[in-house]
Write an enzyme that holds these catalytic residues in place. Structure first.
Site, PDB file in Angstrom:
ATOM      1  N   GLU A 109       0.827  -1.216   0.000  1.00  0.00           N
ATOM      2  CA  GLU A 109       0.000   0.000   0.000  1.00  0.00           C
ATOM      3  C   GLU A 109       0.861   1.267   0.000  1.00  0.00           C
ATOM      4  OE1 GLU A 109      -4.188  -1.603   1.819  1.00  0.00           O
ATOM      5  OE2 GLU A 109      -2.818  -0.643   3.238  1.00  0.00           O
ATOM      6  N   GLU A 143      -4.787  -8.656   0.021  1.00  0.00           N
ATOM      7  CA  GLU A 143      -5.699  -8.110   1.028  1.00  0.00           C
ATOM      8  C   GLU A 143      -7.119  -7.891   0.489  1.00  0.00           C
ATOM      9  OE1 GLU A 143      -4.602  -4.985   3.690  1.00  0.00           O
ATOM     10  OE2 GLU A 143      -2.464  -5.374   3.441  1.00  0.00           O
TER      11      GLU A 143
END
Length: 488
Positions: free
Chosen positions: A199, A387
């Site tokens: 991320e 995720e």
């Protein structure tokens, strides 16, 4: 068409959120080791620091920097969940065995920088840290689980923030590359899939805070640029060390809809995507900053020095695959903002057509299909979902069972949406859900917000036996993997 036969079904864990053993066997503290949990809807987690004059303050975790001269501190009487987490450090063989029982094809792990180089490169390598991750990878291989190794996920060694000021210091690029080089060489043949940053676009979201100063914004862009350069150098290095290596970088999935059919709302949606997502992914996939990213910097008053050497590094270090997280979606509008809702790292407008989790994250499987098409149409390289999952307060029954039909429903619908995208031509080679074992939630710093197929008997006050229990979703995902996604 359906999922390919070699599709990587699996899950994710994160060193700082699952390992515990925060100061064992030579490991030094990371930023999140100084952060405690927050109660629901309290907002962003903080770490405490002290200035030379004794003044104490709080810093947003994952910001990567502290005020000049500040040092992290721990307060007496507080429990720090990351210190023990789910104690994977002492349970990794048992945990990987349970994942193998489910039939896992892949496991995304992170290697803690602070466990390998506790005090920077000059402080030397920690042999016990190197050996621990070798054992984890060997355990995966023993069970025919393909490791996907992520180098950096919200676990900046506090040493680097204290001594060098964090990612805004370009010295960290060389430090990070050296860390990755050691891992790539030490674990050559044990892993072929690598992820440089998890991320990586999250720093951009810090710029959207109401309390973000011009200095914060400038520092955030400097940090992000240095991470992008570091990522590119590691991609190139990984290919040199082993041509069989496949290397990606990951973005936090920020996907929004226009709240109305006003064309200005559509433009705002487009601009939000550019600012929060594509201005990162375009760089590590295409190898350069797009024109709109430079425009956004100028509008925010950011002066970023991008050298010719940086440009060459970015172009030479383009990723092999695009990885992203996806949990939920929200809305944006130029009109009066309606009800707000939470999300992964970023809040947004509530969508009346969607249900939401107990934490307010809107559940939108169709949004995942949209994201897969949008990303594959844009980049035309393989995609990997890292995720995707549902955080909930699971209950351990007296007989040791855990009934989580809400998680099964969430994942079933999202996997069905993935299947539709694959059937329509999207090149998706893996799905690693978050998180296959209960651990500390990054957004709340709590163990009570659980994601896993495996329940860990641990609580937010430091209690529990750390015994593992199979949830109902354990058996469900085992069937999904066995049928290659045909039975949901």
């Amino acid at each position: 068409m359906s999922f390919p036969k070699n599709f990587l079904w699996g899950g994710d864990i994160s060193a700082t959120q699952i390992e515990g053993a925060w100061d064992e066997d030579g490991k030094s503290p990371v930023e999140t080791d100084y952060a405690v949990g927050v109660t629901r809807n309290d907002g962003i987690r903080y770490s405490w620091y002290r200035l030379p004059d004794g003044t104490e303050g709080k810093a947003h975790i994952m910001s990567g920097h502290l005020p000049k001269g500040a040092r992290f501190i721990m307060k007496d009487g507080l429990h720090y969940p990351n210190h023990t987490a789910a104690d994977f450090y002492h349970h990794y063989q048992e945990d990987i065995g349970l994942l193998a029982e489910m039939g896992f094809k892949a496991l995304n792990i992170t290697v803690s920088w602070a466990r390998i180089y506790p005090n920077g490169v000059s402080g030397g390598v920690n042999p016990k840290g190197v050996e621990f991750y070798r054992n984890v990878l060997l355990e995966c291989r023993k069970h025919h689980i393909e490791p996907i190794v992520t180098f950096y996920k919200y676990d900046m060694p506090a040493f680097y923030i204290d001594q060098l000021g964090g990612w805004s210091n370009r010295k960290l690029i060389d430090e990070f590359v050296t860390f990755c080089k050691l891992c790539l060489k030490e674990y050559k043949g044990l892993a072929k899939y690598w992820n440089t940053f998890n991320e990586i676009n999250v720093p951009f979201l810090m710029c959207l805070r109401d309390d973000a100063s011009q200095e914060d914004i400038q520092l955030t862009y400097e940090e992000l640029h240095n991470q992008l350069v570091a990522s590119a150098r590691v991609v190139k290095l990984a290919h040199e060390i082993d041509p069989e290596n496949k290397v990606g970088c990951m973005c936090c999935g920020i996907f929004a809809y226009p709240a109305t059919c006003d064309p200005k709302d559509f433009l705002l949606m487009q601009r939000t995507a550019q600012k929060c997502f594509y201005s990162c992914s375009d760089v590590f996939v295409r190898g350069y900053y797009p024109a709109y990213a430079l425009r956004i910097m100028e509008e925010q008053g950011v002066k970023l020095e991008i050298s010719e050497a940086d440009k060459a590094d970015l172009m030479a270090g383009k990723v092999d695959y695009m990885a992203f997280s996806y949990y939920s979606s929200n809305t944006v509008t130029t009109h009066t903002q309606g009800e707000q809702t939470a999300g992964n790292m970023m809040a947004g407008g509530k969508n009346p057509y969607l249900e939401a989790s107990a934490w307010g994250w809107q559940i939108d499987p169709t949004g995942l299909k949209r994201a897969l098409h949008e990303l594959y149409d844009r980049y035309q390289i393989p995609l990997l979902i890292i995720e995707n999952g549902l955080g909930a307060e699971d209950t351990l029954e007296t007989d040791g069972s855990v009934h989580d039909p809400y998680r099964i429903e969430y994942m079933s619908k999202h996997i069905a949406a993935m299947k539709e995208a694959v059937e329509e031509g999207v090149d998706l080679f893996g799905y690693t859900m978050w998180a296959c074992i209960d651990l500390v939630s990054a957004s709340t710093g709590e163990l009570r917000k659980r994601y896993g197929f495996i329940y860990v008997d641990a609580d937010d006050e430091g209690g529990g036996t750390f015994k593992r229990y199979k949830k109902d979703s354990f058996g469900w995902y085992k069937k999904v993997i066995a049928t290659n996604g045909e039975e949901l």
